[in-house]
Design a protein around this motif. Structure first.
Motif: not given
Length: 246
Positions: A88, A145, A113, A139-143
């Motif tokens: 993303r 990093k 986060e 990330g693809s999970d929306g979290h």
């Protein structure tokens, strides 16, 4: 994931010292990112690899390894750093996709986060030194990093001085050349929250980097808060954007 043979794909980012491309592992088909620089100009990238290779956190982009290879028409040698791919893109990209600003629940989630990532870095003796939307990946999970540790320094290493980071995200003590510890990352987080809330920099009226450093360093100003944020959001920002790092 072990990276053996791999194939370089399209370029997805360029920085001052390295280029980031998509890559595919030949044996597994796994997709990852590769950050590369000419070997003779790769000291920053090699330093980033040494720091990242010791870190393991769901809130920090993972290092998958590195190699040295030749590519391109020149046939010169390049240092390649293999990194976890965040499909993303950056937090700045996400802000653009959402029409130029995020709503407060999203700002709160991403901020939490980022803070978890920073807390982990500090537990490992690392200061990021360049927190901003471009250096946070989604990330693809929306979290979120934390990524790009090219400016990072070890807290215990007093010889790792010098001005590091992006002027409009710098804390006052950094702009004055005094110190760059965890409080400076907290100030930069405040500037990143303003970026999430407005889609623009914390100092929108300062375009020249030298002027930005001078204003941050020597004026009594702090960045303006978005008027639409809740009282709780403004209170949190006020705690991030304190000119005294102590």
């Amino acid at each position: 994931m072990e990276i053996g043979g791999w194939r370089r794909g399209r370029v997805i980012g360029r920085g001052s010292s390295a280029t980031v491309s998509l890559a595919t592992a030949l044996d597994s088909g796994a997709v990852f990112a590769v950050k590369c620089a000419e070997l003779g100009r790769s000291a920053i990238l090699q330093r980033e690899q040494r720091i990242l290779s010791s870190l393991r956190s769901p809130y920090v982009v993972s290092c998958l390894g590195f190699d040295i290879s030749s590519h391109g028409s020149t046939g010169g040698l390049y240092y390649n750093l293999f990194l976890e791919y965040a499909p993303r893109g950056s937090l700045s990209d996400e802000i653009g996709k959402q029409g130029g600003r995020l709503d407060e629940p999203a700002i709160g989630c991403y901020s939490c986060e980022i803070l978890r990532g920073l807390a982990y870095l500090y537990s490992q003796g690392v200061v990021h030194c360049d927190v901003k939307g471009r250096n946070v990946l989604v990330g693809s999970d929306g979290h979120a990093k934390i990524a790009d540790l090219g400016c990072a320094r070890m807290i215990a290493r007093e010889d790792e001085g010098g001005l590091r980071g992006t002027p409009v995200f710098m804390a006052p003590e950094v702009a004055r050349g005094e110190e760059q510890g965890p409080p400076a990352d907290v100030w930069a987080l405040g500037c990143t929250i303003i970026e999430m809330a407005t889609g623009g920099p914390a100092w929108p009226d300062v375009l020249d980097p030298i002027a930005a450093i001078h204003r941050v360093a020597f004026s009594p100003d702090v960045p303006a808060f978005s008027s639409w944020l809740s009282g709780e959001g403004k209170d949190f920002l006020s705690k991030c954007l304190k000119r005294d790092p102590k």
